[in-house]
Design a protein around this motif. Structure first.
Motif, PDB file in Angstrom:
ATOM      1  N   ARG A   1      -2.660  -2.965   4.889  1.00 33.05           N
ATOM      2  CA  ARG A   1      -3.454  -3.265   6.084  1.00 33.05           C
ATOM      3  C   ARG A   1      -4.892  -3.553   5.652  1.00 33.05           C
ATOM      4  N   SER A   2      -5.636  -4.201   6.508  1.00 29.16           N
ATOM      5  CA  SER A   2      -7.025  -4.526   6.215  1.00 29.16           C
ATOM      6  C   SER A   2      -7.809  -3.259   5.899  1.00 29.16           C
ATOM      7  N   PRO A   3      -8.643  -3.269   4.920  1.00 24.64           N
ATOM      8  CA  PRO A   3      -9.208  -4.397   4.199  1.00 24.64           C
ATOM      9  C   PRO A   3      -8.437  -4.782   2.931  1.00 24.64           C
ATOM     10  N   THR A   4      -7.385  -4.036   2.574  1.00 29.33           N
ATOM     11  CA  THR A   4      -6.682  -4.283   1.313  1.00 29.33           C
ATOM     12  C   THR A   4      -5.928  -5.602   1.317  1.00 29.33           C
ATOM     13  N   GLY A   5      -5.211  -5.891   2.383  1.00 24.72           N
ATOM     14  CA  GLY A   5      -4.388  -7.103   2.448  1.00 24.72           C
ATOM     15  C   GLY A   5      -5.152  -8.378   2.150  1.00 24.72           C
TER      16      GLY A   5
ATOM     17  N   VAL B   1      -7.842  -8.826   0.495  1.00 24.94           N
ATOM     18  CA  VAL B   1      -8.255  -8.840  -0.913  1.00 24.94           C
ATOM     19  C   VAL B   1      -7.070  -9.251  -1.786  1.00 24.94           C
ATOM     20  N   LEU B   2      -5.896  -8.683  -1.504  1.00 29.50           N
ATOM     21  CA  LEU B   2      -4.696  -9.028  -2.265  1.00 29.50           C
ATOM     22  C   LEU B   2      -4.355 -10.512  -2.136  1.00 29.50           C
ATOM     23  N   VAL B   3      -4.481 -11.040  -0.936  1.00 28.51           N
ATOM     24  CA  VAL B   3      -4.183 -12.456  -0.712  1.00 28.51           C
ATOM     25  C   VAL B   3      -5.127 -13.331  -1.530  1.00 28.51           C
ATOM     26  N   GLY B   4      -6.360 -12.886  -1.679  1.00 30.74           N
ATOM     27  CA  GLY B   4      -7.359 -13.675  -2.407  1.00 30.74           C
ATOM     28  C   GLY B   4      -7.250 -13.620  -3.912  1.00 30.74           C
ATOM     29  N   LEU B   5      -6.415 -12.749  -4.455  1.00 26.76           N
ATOM     30  CA  LEU B   5      -6.295 -12.656  -5.911  1.00 26.76           C
ATOM     31  C   LEU B   5      -5.581 -13.882  -6.450  1.00 26.76           C
ATOM     32  N   THR B   6      -6.208 -14.537  -7.390  1.00 22.81           N
ATOM     33  CA  THR B   6      -5.629 -15.766  -7.931  1.00 22.81           C
ATOM     34  C   THR B   6      -5.137 -15.623  -9.342  1.00 22.81           C
ATOM     35  N   GLY B   7      -5.558 -14.587 -10.020  1.00 22.46           N
ATOM     36  CA  GLY B   7      -5.079 -14.379 -11.378  1.00 22.46           C
ATOM     37  C   GLY B   7      -5.744 -15.229 -12.424  1.00 22.46           C
ATOM     38  N   HIS B   8      -6.987 -15.582 -12.222  1.00 24.76           N
ATOM     39  CA  HIS B   8      -7.719 -16.329 -13.245  1.00 24.76           C
ATOM     40  C   HIS B   8      -8.101 -15.395 -14.359  1.00 24.76           C
ATOM     41  N   ARG B   9      -7.406 -15.501 -15.470  1.00 28.05           N
ATOM     42  CA  ARG B   9      -7.702 -14.666 -16.636  1.00 28.05           C
ATOM     43  C   ARG B   9      -8.636 -15.423 -17.565  1.00 28.05           C
ATOM     44  N   PRO B  10      -9.632 -14.740 -18.104  1.00 32.60           N
ATOM     45  CA  PRO B  10     -10.503 -15.419 -19.058  1.00 32.60           C
ATOM     46  C   PRO B  10      -9.715 -15.822 -20.304  1.00 32.60           C
ATOM     47  N   GLU B  11      -9.996 -16.994 -20.813  1.00 30.32           N
ATOM     48  CA  GLU B  11      -9.288 -17.494 -21.999  1.00 30.32           C
ATOM     49  C   GLU B  11      -9.855 -16.895 -23.254  1.00 30.32           C
TER      50      GLU B  11
END
Length: 147
Positions: free
Chosen positions: A131-135, A137-147
Motif C-alpha cells: 500500500r502507499s507509500p511503498t507501492g 516506489v516499487l513501481v518506479g524501480l527500474t533496475g538501472h545498475r551502474p556499469e
C-alpha cells in the motif's frame, strides 16, 4: 531478530511482483535488477517462492513471473516462517553443545520472543505491504545498475 538475506530477497521479490500489472510478467532478471541484487541470488529466492505456491514462473517467449492469489493474500508471518525455517535463535545443540541446555531459561525466552516476532507479522498480507507509500516506489524501480 534478524532475517536472512534470502528471506529479505524473497520478500522484496514478492512485493515487486505485487505491484506489477496483471498483464505484465517480469523476468527473474528484471526483478533482480529492480531490487539491485545479483540474478543468481534472486533466482534461488524465486525458486523457493514458486515451490511455496506464492508465484508462478513460466519459461520461454511470453514467460515471466506472476504472483498467485495465495501470494497476494499470504500472511507475512507465514511467509517469513516458511522462508526462515524452523531454526532457533540460539544453537543450543551445536558442536559442542551448550552446557546449560538442560536447565536453561534463555532458550525458552528466545523461542517465545521469536514466536512473538512472527505473530506480529501474521495479520499483515503481501497486499498490505505494498500500500502507499511503498507501492508507488516499487513501481518506479527500474533496475538501472551502474556499469
Amino acid at each position: 531478530m534478524r532475517l536472512t538475506k534470502f528471506t529479505d530477497l524473497a520478500l522484496r521479490a514478492v512485493m515487486r511482483l505485487a505491484v506489477s500489472p496483471r498483464d505484465e510478467s517480469p523476468t527473474t532478471r528484471e526483478v533482480a535488477e529492480a531490487m539491485d541484487v545479483p540474478t543468481a541470488h534472486m533466482a534461488k529466492a524465486i525458486s523457493r517462492l514458486q515451490h511455496l505456491g506464492v508465484l508462478e514462473a513460466r519459461r520461454g517467449r511470453g514467460g515471466g513471473l506472476t504472483l498467485t492469489e495465495l501470494g497476494r493474500q499470504a500472511s507475512v508471518g507465514w511467509l517469513v516462517r516458511e522462508l526462515e525455517g524452523e531454526e532457533e535463535v540460539v544453537a543450543c545443540e551445536g558442536d559442542p553443545p551448550c552446557p546449560l541446555r538442560a536447565a536453561c531459561r534463555l532458550r525458552r525466552a528466545l523461542r517465545d520472543a521469536q514466536e512473538a516476532f512472527y505473530a506480529a507479522l501474521d495479520p499483515l498480507t503481501v497486499t498490505d505491504l505494498v500500500r502507499s507509500p511503498t507501492g508507488p516506489v516499487l513501481v518506479g524501480l527500474t533496475g538501472h545498475r551502474p556499469e
